[in-house]
Scaffold this motif. Structure first.
Motif, PDB file in Angstrom:
ATOM      1  N   UNK A 117       0.833  -1.218   0.000  1.00 12.50           N
ATOM      2  CA  UNK A 117       0.000   0.000   0.000  1.00 12.50           C
ATOM      3  C   UNK A 117       0.870   1.272   0.000  1.00 12.50           C
ATOM      4  N   UNK A 118       1.923   1.374   0.884  1.00 13.96           N
ATOM      5  CA  UNK A 118       2.772   2.566   0.784  1.00 13.96           C
ATOM      6  C   UNK A 118       3.477   2.691  -0.567  1.00 13.96           C
ATOM      7  N   UNK A 119       3.915   1.550  -1.163  1.00 13.46           N
ATOM      8  CA  UNK A 119       4.579   1.602  -2.481  1.00 13.46           C
ATOM      9  C   UNK A 119       3.619   2.134  -3.532  1.00 13.46           C
ATOM     10  N   UNK A 120       2.351   1.699  -3.449  1.00 17.54           N
ATOM     11  CA  UNK A 120       1.323   2.134  -4.402  1.00 17.54           C
ATOM     12  C   UNK A 120       1.069   3.630  -4.268  1.00 17.54           C
ATOM     13  N   UNK A 121       1.158   4.149  -2.991  1.00 18.89           N
ATOM     14  CA  UNK A 121       0.940   5.584  -2.774  1.00 18.89           C
ATOM     15  C   UNK A 121       2.208   6.385  -3.041  1.00 18.89           C
ATOM     16  N   UNK A 122       3.305   5.688  -3.380  1.00 18.97           N
ATOM     17  CA  UNK A 122       4.541   6.378  -3.741  1.00 18.97           C
ATOM     18  C   UNK A 122       5.424   6.732  -2.561  1.00 18.97           C
ATOM     19  N   UNK A 123       5.136   6.174  -1.371  1.00 15.39           N
ATOM     20  CA  UNK A 123       6.001   6.456  -0.219  1.00 15.39           C
ATOM     21  C   UNK A 123       6.744   5.175   0.177  1.00 15.39           C
ATOM     22  N   UNK A 124       7.724   5.347   1.078  1.00 14.11           N
ATOM     23  CA  UNK A 124       8.501   4.178   1.516  1.00 14.11           C
ATOM     24  C   UNK A 124       7.960   3.684   2.845  1.00 14.11           C
ATOM     25  N   UNK A 125       7.536   2.416   2.898  1.00 16.87           N
ATOM     26  CA  UNK A 125       6.994   1.903   4.157  1.00 16.87           C
ATOM     27  C   UNK A 125       8.073   1.777   5.232  1.00 16.87           C
ATOM     28  N   UNK A 126       7.654   1.965   6.481  1.00 15.11           N
ATOM     29  CA  UNK A 126       8.592   1.788   7.592  1.00 15.11           C
ATOM     30  C   UNK A 126       8.876   0.307   7.801  1.00 15.11           C
ATOM     31  N   UNK A 127      10.092  -0.017   8.118  1.00 17.56           N
ATOM     32  CA  UNK A 127      10.461  -1.403   8.391  1.00 17.56           C
ATOM     33  C   UNK A 127      10.253  -2.304   7.181  1.00 17.56           C
ATOM     34  N   UNK A 128      10.417  -1.715   5.976  1.00 17.80           N
ATOM     35  CA  UNK A 128      10.160  -2.436   4.723  1.00 17.80           C
ATOM     36  C   UNK A 128      10.988  -3.731   4.597  1.00 17.80           C
ATOM     37  N   UNK A 129      12.284  -3.619   4.910  1.00 16.12           N
ATOM     38  CA  UNK A 129      13.160  -4.782   4.735  1.00 16.12           C
ATOM     39  C   UNK A 129      12.792  -5.896   5.696  1.00 16.12           C
ATOM     40  N   UNK A 130      12.472  -5.512   6.956  1.00  9.48           N
ATOM     41  CA  UNK A 130      12.076  -6.522   7.947  1.00  9.48           C
ATOM     42  C   UNK A 130      10.798  -7.218   7.494  1.00  9.48           C
ATOM     43  N   UNK A 131       9.812  -6.422   7.016  1.00  9.08           N
ATOM     44  CA  UNK A 131       8.541  -6.988   6.561  1.00  9.08           C
ATOM     45  C   UNK A 131       8.739  -7.955   5.398  1.00  9.08           C
ATOM     46  N   UNK A 132       9.619  -7.572   4.449  1.00 16.57           N
ATOM     47  CA  UNK A 132       9.859  -8.447   3.294  1.00 16.57           C
ATOM     48  C   UNK A 132      10.524  -9.748   3.730  1.00 16.57           C
ATOM     49  N   UNK A 133      11.430  -9.643   4.725  1.00 16.87           N
ATOM     50  CA  UNK A 133      12.077 -10.863   5.237  1.00 16.87           C
ATOM     51  C   UNK A 133      11.054 -11.752   5.937  1.00 16.87           C
ATOM     52  N   UNK A 134      10.148 -11.125   6.750  1.00 22.46           N
ATOM     53  CA  UNK A 134       9.087 -11.879   7.442  1.00 22.46           C
ATOM     54  C   UNK A 134       8.207 -12.587   6.403  1.00 22.46           C
ATOM     55  N   UNK A 195       9.767  -3.372  -7.264  1.00 21.86           N
ATOM     56  CA  UNK A 195       8.873  -2.289  -6.835  1.00 21.86           C
ATOM     57  C   UNK A 195       9.562  -1.387  -5.815  1.00 21.86           C
ATOM     58  N   UNK A 196      10.337  -2.033  -4.893  1.00 23.96           N
ATOM     59  CA  UNK A 196      11.049  -1.252  -3.874  1.00 23.96           C
ATOM     60  C   UNK A 196      12.088  -0.362  -4.540  1.00 23.96           C
ATOM     61  N   UNK A 197      12.864  -0.923  -5.509  1.00 24.86           N
ATOM     62  CA  UNK A 197      13.868  -0.158  -6.237  1.00 24.86           C
ATOM     63  C   UNK A 197      13.226   1.044  -6.945  1.00 24.86           C
ATOM     64  N   UNK A 198      12.072   0.790  -7.584  1.00 18.91           N
ATOM     65  CA  UNK A 198      11.387   1.837  -8.338  1.00 18.91           C
ATOM     66  C   UNK A 198      10.928   2.966  -7.421  1.00 18.91           C
ATOM     67  N   UNK A 199      10.525   2.625  -6.160  1.00 23.24           N
ATOM     68  CA  UNK A 199      10.046   3.650  -5.228  1.00 23.24           C
ATOM     69  C   UNK A 199      11.178   4.573  -4.772  1.00 23.24           C
TER      70      UNK A 199
END
Ligand SMILES: [Zn+2]
Length: 201
Positions: A117-134, A195-199
């Motif tokens: 959802x933050x990527x879709x809104x064009x912002x960087x989500x908090x704790x993105x790397x941890x969430x992706x690992x989870x 998607x993360x790179x693009x953001x």
């Protein structure tokens, strides 16, 4: 050395510089999808994740099956099935059913939504790397299809002894299974990192 994309179905490696990121690309050998166009797939992934969340809620709120025998009627829910194993002394089996059919799909869907959802809104989500690992960790523990296969075999065998009526939750589980498998296919680790790179651009 140029980066490679490995086919999720047959492990054939493709050079990434020969593939445009804006195109749908198929494996040269087995025709499995390697990647989807970025914009459309991000919208689809969020829609599928929301759909999966609603189906998961319905799967747990309504009875899975209703069984009638000798004038008695009993129904059970997904959590009720796990508790049933626990009550019969199969605590580890009950915990495994609960983990693989409720907790892992829920964590998978929530982690995806918190990242997408933050990527879709064009912002960087908090704790993105941890969430992706989870997300990558819990994905391997989501066994909705294995549970469904086991449940269907058990129901067919039980049908000889009692009248079995499939509940709303059983249909929701089937739809959830299809929804999660499509969601997993369009949010491959490579696609998520793209998607993360693009953001960041
Ligand atoms: Zn392939």
């Amino acid at each position: 050395m140029s980066p490679v994309i490995v086919c999720p179905s047959c492990d054939l490696a493709h050079r990434q510089d020969s593939i445009r990121t804006t195109e749908r690309t198929q494996c040269a050998r087995c025709r499995a999808w390697l990647q989807h166009p970025d914009g459309a797939a991000l919208d689809s992934a969020i829609a599928l994740a929301l759909c999966a969340l609603i189906l998961l809620a319905f799967s747990n709120a309504y009875p899975l099956v209703t069984m009638q025998a000798n004038g008695n009627s009993r129904d059970t829910t997904l959590i009720g099935a796990a508790l049933g194993f626990y009550a019969q002394g199969y605590a580890s089996l009950g915990a495994l059913v609960f983990l693989t059919t409720v907790i892992a799909p829920l964590l998978q869907i929530l982690a995806l939504l918190f990242v997408l959802i933050p990527l879709w809104r064009g912002s960087r989500p908090r704790g993105q790397h941890t969430l992706l690992r989870v997300l990558m960790q819990v994905r391997v523990w989501s066994f909705m299809e294995v549970f469904m296969l086991g449940a269907l075999v058990a129901l067919v065998r039980l049908a000889k002894f009692a009248h079995i009526a499939p509940g709303i939750a059983l249909w929701c589980c089937v739809l959830l299974m299809l929804c999660l498998s499509e969601l997993t296919s369009i949010t491959s680790p490579e696609q998520l990192w793209r998607w993360v790179e693009r953001s960041r651009e």
